[in-house]
Design a protein around this motif. Structure first.
Motif, PDB file in Angstrom:
ATOM      1  N   UNK A  15       0.887  -1.336   0.116  1.00  0.00           N
ATOM      2  CA  UNK A  15       0.035  -0.079  -0.083  1.00  0.00           C
ATOM      3  C   UNK A  15       0.811   1.298  -0.085  1.00  0.00           C
ATOM      4  N   UNK A  16       1.834   1.322   0.873  1.00  0.00           N
ATOM      5  CA  UNK A  16       2.843   2.272   0.848  1.00  0.00           C
ATOM      6  C   UNK A  16       3.613   2.701  -0.475  1.00  0.00           C
ATOM      7  N   UNK A  17       3.833   1.616  -1.273  1.00  0.00           N
ATOM      8  CA  UNK A  17       4.597   1.842  -2.478  1.00  0.00           C
ATOM      9  C   UNK A  17       3.818   2.033  -3.707  1.00  0.00           C
ATOM     10  N   UNK A  18       2.245   2.102  -3.456  1.00  0.00           N
ATOM     11  CA  UNK A  18       1.543   2.032  -4.490  1.00  0.00           C
ATOM     12  C   UNK A  18       1.731   3.341  -5.317  1.00  0.00           C
ATOM     13  N   UNK A  74      11.627 -11.933  -5.789  1.00  0.00           N
ATOM     14  CA  UNK A  74      10.201 -11.442  -5.405  1.00  0.00           C
ATOM     15  C   UNK A  74      10.504 -10.361  -4.393  1.00  0.00           C
ATOM     16  N   UNK A  75      11.079 -10.510  -3.428  1.00  0.00           N
ATOM     17  CA  UNK A  75      11.417  -9.606  -2.513  1.00  0.00           C
ATOM     18  C   UNK A  75      11.826  -8.034  -3.135  1.00  0.00           C
ATOM     19  N   UNK A  76      12.736  -8.115  -4.206  1.00  0.00           N
ATOM     20  CA  UNK A  76      13.140  -6.800  -4.772  1.00  0.00           C
ATOM     21  C   UNK A  76      11.886  -6.484  -5.471  1.00  0.00           C
ATOM     22  N   UNK A  77      11.029  -7.201  -6.099  1.00  0.00           N
ATOM     23  CA  UNK A  77       9.760  -6.930  -6.869  1.00  0.00           C
ATOM     24  C   UNK A  77       9.045  -6.138  -6.018  1.00  0.00           C
ATOM     25  N   UNK A  78       8.673  -6.760  -4.722  1.00  0.00           N
ATOM     26  CA  UNK A  78       7.766  -6.092  -3.854  1.00  0.00           C
ATOM     27  C   UNK A  78       8.225  -5.088  -3.106  1.00  0.00           C
ATOM     28  N   UNK A  79       9.318  -4.923  -3.162  1.00  0.00           N
ATOM     29  CA  UNK A  79      10.165  -3.672  -2.375  1.00  0.00           C
ATOM     30  C   UNK A  79      10.229  -2.472  -3.243  1.00  0.00           C
ATOM     31  N   UNK A  80       9.624  -2.634  -4.674  1.00  0.00           N
ATOM     32  CA  UNK A  80       9.826  -1.527  -5.592  1.00  0.00           C
ATOM     33  C   UNK A  80      11.006  -1.517  -6.367  1.00  0.00           C
ATOM     34  N   UNK A 139      13.882  -3.329   2.819  1.00  0.00           N
ATOM     35  CA  UNK A 139      14.501  -2.979   1.595  1.00  0.00           C
ATOM     36  C   UNK A 139      13.734  -1.856   0.780  1.00  0.00           C
ATOM     37  N   UNK A 140      12.154  -2.083   0.768  1.00  0.00           N
ATOM     38  CA  UNK A 140      11.582  -0.847   0.259  1.00  0.00           C
ATOM     39  C   UNK A 140      11.872   0.585   0.723  1.00  0.00           C
ATOM     40  N   UNK A 141      12.153   0.609   2.114  1.00  0.00           N
ATOM     41  CA  UNK A 141      12.475   1.860   2.675  1.00  0.00           C
ATOM     42  C   UNK A 141      13.910   2.218   2.061  1.00  0.00           C
ATOM     43  N   UNK A 142      14.639   1.438   1.663  1.00  0.00           N
ATOM     44  CA  UNK A 142      16.161   1.626   1.238  1.00  0.00           C
ATOM     45  C   UNK A 142      16.192   2.141  -0.382  1.00  0.00           C
TER      46      UNK A 142
END
Length: 324
Positions: free
Chosen positions: A195-198, A226-232, A315-318
């Protein structure tokens, strides 16, 4: 002398008596299955039926150890082996109650000395036939096994496979409610990050695990992708048909990653890995190197284990600091 009188049996009765003596003893009834059992599961092509939860399990590799500890199953463990980095603080107290059989993989003799009835491996290297630790070898010794599904021969693991992994371990050990509770919380963590990365634009990512002459990196067949993909992000080596593999430095230059994700583990520090990349003149025009854009994850965050939901958020935060 007077001999005692003998009583003669009719012929038919005698035949019946002799037949009864010759008949084998009646077999003892089969042990009654535990509540919720029998349970049959197929794991990486190996089908196993459990009549009751294993009582003497051994884990080999950190991420499967942490799955067991997350489900409160430390009392079912008689041994563990092979950490990649520090155990999660939440599980440290429970981990310290479990005997460590070896710093890396135990020998077959050390493994059997623990008298396990179940061995749970995280990587295919946990079950090596040449060392006598193959799954078939252990089955012949009366020991059930499970391999983390990230390393099954087919398919690309996803977060859904993590949920299935935890669910099946919970079911195998007779604690399905604990697995359901963990899975519900994990789904919530992943959904919150999504939701935050939308609406964010994915950034291109090169994973640097290790390597000098070549780059050992994350491919498209592991949960790390997939971790990378989901983290944007977008893994520039998603076309590598395995969880991990080697890439040439020329390929790294050609694919122009915007961020380098460094996997932190072992004796080589993050700073040493950064310096190796920054000091290579061949990489100076790679956007991630030129702009010094690095992200860091512990190796144990990047395999199919209970750290994945939080690792996606980390990872998304980075990759997208503005979304924090």
């Amino acid at each position: 002398m007077t001999w005692p009188r003998r009583t003669l049996l009719p012929a038919a009765a005698l035949v019946s008596l002799l037949a009864g003596c010759a008949a084998p003893a009646e077999q003892a009834p089969a042990a009654k299955a535990a509540p919720g059992f029998p349970y049959t599961v197929t794991n990486c092509g190996v089908k196993t039926t459990y009549q009751a939860p294993p009582k003497r399990a051994v884990t080999m590799n950190q991420h499967v150890t942490e799955i067991m500890l997350a489900l409160g199953l430390e009392k079912s463990l008689v041994g563990t082996a092979y950490l990649d980095d520090a155990i999660l603080p939440a599980y440290k107290k429970a981990y310290d109650t479990v005997p460590v059989l070896a710093k890396e993989y135990p020998s077959k003799e050390a493994l059997l000395a623990a008298n396990p009835d179940f061995v749970y491996g995280g990587y295919t290297s946990a079950f090596t036939a040449k060392d006598g630790r193959g799954r078939d070898d252990l089955r012949r010794a009366g020991i059930d096994t499970r391999l983390n599904t990230e390393y099954c021969p087919t398919g690309s693991p996803s977060v859904d496979d993590l949920y299935r992994e935890v669910t099946e371990i919970g079911r195998t050990f007779g604690v399905p409610d604990r697995a359901a509770t963990w899975t519900e919380a994990a789904r919530g963590t992943v959904a919150a990050t999504e939701k935050r990365l939308k609406g964010v634009e994915p950034v291109s990512v090169f994973v640097y695990d290790s390597g000098d002459k070549t780059a050992f990196t994350a491919g498209g067949k592991g949960i790390g992708n997939e971790l990378i993909t989901r983290a944007g992000g977008h893994n520039v080596f998603a076309d590598l048909d395995k969880p991990f593999g080697d890439a040439t430095w020329e390929q790294v230059v050609a694919r122009k990653p915007e961020v380098v994700v460094i996997y932190d583990y072992g004796s080589t520090t993050v700073e040493q890995k950064k310096r190796r990349l920054l000091d290579d003149p061949a990489l100076k025009d790679v956007p991630a190197i030129r702009n010094r854009r690095f992200a860091v994850l512990p190796l144990s965050d990047t395999v199919l284990g209970v750290r994945v939901p939080a690792a996606v958020d980390k990872l998304a935060a980075q990759l997208h600091p503005a979304t924090r």
